[in-house]
Write a protein that holds these residues in place. Sequence first.
Motif, PDB file in Angstrom:
ATOM      1  N   GLU A  12       0.843  -1.193   0.000  1.00  0.00           N
ATOM      2  CA  GLU A  12       0.000   0.000   0.000  1.00  0.00           C
ATOM      3  C   GLU A  12       0.878   1.242   0.000  1.00  0.00           C
ATOM      4  O   GLU A  12       1.781   1.372   0.823  1.00  0.00           O
ATOM      5  CB  GLU A  12      -0.914   0.010   1.220  1.00  0.00           C
ATOM      6  CG  GLU A  12      -1.888  -1.163   1.264  1.00  0.00           C
ATOM      7  CD  GLU A  12      -2.727  -1.170   2.515  1.00  0.00           C
ATOM      8  OE1 GLU A  12      -3.927  -0.906   2.422  1.00  0.00           O
ATOM      9  OE2 GLU A  12      -2.156  -1.429   3.588  1.00  0.00           O
ATOM     10  N   SER A  13       0.589   2.141  -0.918  1.00  0.00           N
ATOM     11  CA  SER A  13       1.363   3.371  -1.030  1.00  0.00           C
ATOM     12  C   SER A  13       0.407   4.541  -1.198  1.00  0.00           C
ATOM     13  O   SER A  13      -0.495   4.496  -2.031  1.00  0.00           O
ATOM     14  CB  SER A  13       2.308   3.284  -2.232  1.00  0.00           C
ATOM     15  OG  SER A  13       3.160   4.394  -2.290  1.00  0.00           O
ATOM     16  N   GLU A  14       0.616   5.589  -0.406  1.00  0.00           N
ATOM     17  CA  GLU A  14      -0.292   6.729  -0.424  1.00  0.00           C
ATOM     18  C   GLU A  14       0.499   8.012  -0.244  1.00  0.00           C
ATOM     19  O   GLU A  14       1.473   8.055   0.521  1.00  0.00           O
ATOM     20  CB  GLU A  14      -1.324   6.591   0.695  1.00  0.00           C
ATOM     21  CG  GLU A  14      -2.393   7.659   0.710  1.00  0.00           C
ATOM     22  CD  GLU A  14      -3.409   7.418   1.817  1.00  0.00           C
ATOM     23  OE1 GLU A  14      -4.193   8.346   2.077  1.00  0.00           O
ATOM     24  OE2 GLU A  14      -3.418   6.337   2.414  1.00  0.00           O
ATOM     25  N   GLN A  15       0.103   9.062  -0.967  1.00  0.00           N
ATOM     26  CA  GLN A  15       0.781  10.357  -0.839  1.00  0.00           C
ATOM     27  C   GLN A  15       0.789  10.812   0.607  1.00  0.00           C
ATOM     28  O   GLN A  15      -0.232  10.799   1.278  1.00  0.00           O
ATOM     29  CB  GLN A  15       0.072  11.418  -1.685  1.00  0.00           C
ATOM     30  CG  GLN A  15       0.421  11.376  -3.148  1.00  0.00           C
ATOM     31  CD  GLN A  15      -0.155  12.559  -3.898  1.00  0.00           C
ATOM     32  OE1 GLN A  15      -0.596  13.538  -3.302  1.00  0.00           O
ATOM     33  NE2 GLN A  15      -0.158  12.482  -5.215  1.00  0.00           N
ATOM     34  N   GLY A 323     -18.481   8.335 -20.761  1.00  0.00           N
ATOM     35  CA  GLY A 323     -17.580   9.447 -21.053  1.00  0.00           C
ATOM     36  C   GLY A 323     -16.273   9.335 -20.277  1.00  0.00           C
ATOM     37  O   GLY A 323     -16.168   8.581 -19.312  1.00  0.00           O
ATOM     38  N   SER A 324     -15.287  10.089 -20.707  1.00  0.00           N
ATOM     39  CA  SER A 324     -13.970  10.052 -20.076  1.00  0.00           C
ATOM     40  C   SER A 324     -13.828  11.136 -19.017  1.00  0.00           C
ATOM     41  O   SER A 324     -14.450  12.191 -19.099  1.00  0.00           O
ATOM     42  CB  SER A 324     -12.871  10.234 -21.133  1.00  0.00           C
ATOM     43  OG  SER A 324     -12.882   9.190 -22.075  1.00  0.00           O
ATOM     44  N   TRP A 325     -13.001  10.860 -18.017  1.00  0.00           N
ATOM     45  CA  TRP A 325     -12.669  11.850 -17.001  1.00  0.00           C
ATOM     46  C   TRP A 325     -11.214  11.668 -16.586  1.00  0.00           C
ATOM     47  O   TRP A 325     -10.618  10.624 -16.850  1.00  0.00           O
ATOM     48  CB  TRP A 325     -13.604  11.741 -15.792  1.00  0.00           C
ATOM     49  CG  TRP A 325     -13.702  10.364 -15.185  1.00  0.00           C
ATOM     50  CD1 TRP A 325     -14.620   9.398 -15.475  1.00  0.00           C
ATOM     51  CD2 TRP A 325     -12.836   9.806 -14.186  1.00  0.00           C
ATOM     52  NE1 TRP A 325     -14.392   8.264 -14.715  1.00  0.00           N
ATOM     53  CE2 TRP A 325     -13.311   8.499 -13.913  1.00  0.00           C
ATOM     54  CE3 TRP A 325     -11.737  10.268 -13.484  1.00  0.00           C
ATOM     55  CZ2 TRP A 325     -12.691   7.645 -12.981  1.00  0.00           C
ATOM     56  CZ3 TRP A 325     -11.120   9.434 -12.548  1.00  0.00           C
ATOM     57  CH2 TRP A 325     -11.607   8.143 -12.316  1.00  0.00           C
ATOM     58  N   GLN A 326     -10.651  12.673 -15.933  1.00  0.00           N
ATOM     59  CA  GLN A 326      -9.249  12.633 -15.529  1.00  0.00           C
ATOM     60  C   GLN A 326      -9.101  13.021 -14.068  1.00  0.00           C
ATOM     61  O   GLN A 326      -9.920  13.765 -13.521  1.00  0.00           O
ATOM     62  CB  GLN A 326      -8.411  13.581 -16.396  1.00  0.00           C
ATOM     63  CG  GLN A 326      -8.401  13.182 -17.849  1.00  0.00           C
ATOM     64  CD  GLN A 326      -7.355  13.925 -18.669  1.00  0.00           C
ATOM     65  OE1 GLN A 326      -7.065  13.510 -19.773  1.00  0.00           O
ATOM     66  NE2 GLN A 326      -6.778  14.999 -18.140  1.00  0.00           N
ATOM     67  N   GLY A 327      -8.043  12.517 -13.449  1.00  0.00           N
ATOM     68  CA  GLY A 327      -7.738  12.855 -12.068  1.00  0.00           C
ATOM     69  C   GLY A 327      -6.298  12.511 -11.751  1.00  0.00           C
ATOM     70  O   GLY A 327      -5.573  11.944 -12.580  1.00  0.00           O
ATOM     71  N   VAL A 328      -5.873  12.847 -10.551  1.00  0.00           N
ATOM     72  CA  VAL A 328      -4.501  12.610 -10.131  1.00  0.00           C
ATOM     73  C   VAL A 328      -4.443  11.402  -9.195  1.00  0.00           C
ATOM     74  O   VAL A 328      -5.285  11.238  -8.317  1.00  0.00           O
ATOM     75  CB  VAL A 328      -3.913  13.869  -9.447  1.00  0.00           C
ATOM     76  CG1 VAL A 328      -4.673  14.235  -8.178  1.00  0.00           C
ATOM     77  CG2 VAL A 328      -2.437  13.686  -9.141  1.00  0.00           C
ATOM     78  N   VAL A 329      -3.452  10.543  -9.418  1.00  0.00           N
ATOM     79  CA  VAL A 329      -3.282   9.328  -8.615  1.00  0.00           C
ATOM     80  C   VAL A 329      -2.717   9.699  -7.243  1.00  0.00           C
ATOM     81  O   VAL A 329      -1.687  10.367  -7.145  1.00  0.00           O
ATOM     82  CB  VAL A 329      -2.340   8.331  -9.320  1.00  0.00           C
ATOM     83  CG1 VAL A 329      -2.052   7.126  -8.421  1.00  0.00           C
ATOM     84  CG2 VAL A 329      -2.941   7.873 -10.644  1.00  0.00           C
ATOM     85  N   THR A 330      -3.408   9.269  -6.195  1.00  0.00           N
ATOM     86  CA  THR A 330      -2.953   9.562  -4.833  1.00  0.00           C
ATOM     87  C   THR A 330      -2.579   8.310  -4.043  1.00  0.00           C
ATOM     88  O   THR A 330      -1.990   8.414  -2.975  1.00  0.00           O
ATOM     89  CB  THR A 330      -4.029  10.327  -4.046  1.00  0.00           C
ATOM     90  OG1 THR A 330      -5.217   9.527  -3.982  1.00  0.00           O
ATOM     91  CG2 THR A 330      -4.344  11.652  -4.724  1.00  0.00           C
ATOM     92  N   GLY A 331      -2.915   7.125  -4.538  1.00  0.00           N
ATOM     93  CA  GLY A 331      -2.588   5.912  -3.802  1.00  0.00           C
ATOM     94  C   GLY A 331      -2.702   4.678  -4.683  1.00  0.00           C
ATOM     95  O   GLY A 331      -3.459   4.662  -5.659  1.00  0.00           O
ATOM     96  N   ILE A 332      -1.923   3.645  -4.360  1.00  0.00           N
ATOM     97  CA  ILE A 332      -1.929   2.385  -5.111  1.00  0.00           C
ATOM     98  C   ILE A 332      -1.827   1.218  -4.139  1.00  0.00           C
ATOM     99  O   ILE A 332      -1.026   1.262  -3.204  1.00  0.00           O
ATOM    100  CB  ILE A 332      -0.748   2.291  -6.104  1.00  0.00           C
ATOM    101  CG1 ILE A 332      -0.661   3.531  -6.995  1.00  0.00           C
ATOM    102  CG2 ILE A 332      -0.854   1.025  -6.958  1.00  0.00           C
ATOM    103  CD1 ILE A 332       0.440   4.484  -6.611  1.00  0.00           C
TER     104      ILE A 332
END
Length: 357
Positions: A12-15, A323-332
């Motif tokens: 688990e990785s998170e900003q 439809g498409s949308w965009q966002g920023v990755v904050t965790g994996i």
Amino acid sequence: VTTEAGGSVTIESEQGRGTTITLRLPVAVASEGVLDASVAITLADGRAAGDNLGRTVRDHEKIMQHNMEARQKGAEAEIIININDMQFKILAEESGDERKFGQKSYTIKGRSLTARLGEDYATRAGQLYSAPIYAQQIVREQLKATPYTLAAYAAADWLVPADVYGAGDKTPMAVISDIAQAAGAFVESHPSEPTLSIKPRWKAAAWQMAAAEPDVVVPASVITQISGSRRVAQRANGVFVSANHLSGRAADVYRTGTAREPRASALSHALYTDHDVLQAAGLAALSESGTHKIEVVTLPVADKYALPLAQKGQIWQIAEPTGSWQGVVTGITLDVKISGDAPEVWQTVTIDRYLDD
């Protein structure tokens, strides 16, 4: 990571919170016909810590011989985990066992190597920077006496005047995190190497995210699940950013085309000494305001789909049927499953999606 033998690895990785890895190794099971998972566990000195997770660890001594529970603070074993062509290295900070219904498992939990720069391991310094110095130079100074290096610095860099900023009673990681947070950025540790990077929390302002160039485009056909939760808050159009001393600077950072109201809470820090950091800090504060939707997307890590492992801070475009949308990755979170004899690597990606205008 899930295997038919009952072993598991959770990555688990998170900003802002770093990376934590938990290993669960089965000690013995009745069945002999257990599949291999391509997840090998090795001590950093090259000795095998046990069989692949898809097999049972027949001899508990293979784990216990490394005496992890008796190791002193700062002398933790380093464990290497290979998942296909991805490698992770952790400090074995915690260990334990579980016994039930004739089964037993051994658990090891730890963080990435750069945890040694933080509160639990590193010494604190009281250095005051008595000559002008750039923020990136401060980061490198903090790492100079350690085995760790700065791999990349992608955030704002600015000049800090003499005698306005010091390490105080802080560890190296506390100082580095302070610089990153002041600039609206975060610290990312390399999964297997003793390096770290500083990356911006928002590669583009939240309200410009929809038009930004995506790092990864994900077609709907490869997504197995999406769930989301809305976070409703007032949208801020302006924020005052200023230093808390006379050698610093101040600015009113605002969204163009607005009346600057309402405002986010004012920001104040000793490191606010140059236009670049004021703008970066203000942009991050305004981007955090307003209505967001935290999307959780589950999909494979597969070359044939051109889907790499997500990286925090990336801009992802998700192509849904509507439809498409965009966002920023904050965790994996990484997960491995066995299908026949082949491992399937899955990732659950947390994406911050801005919904305001």
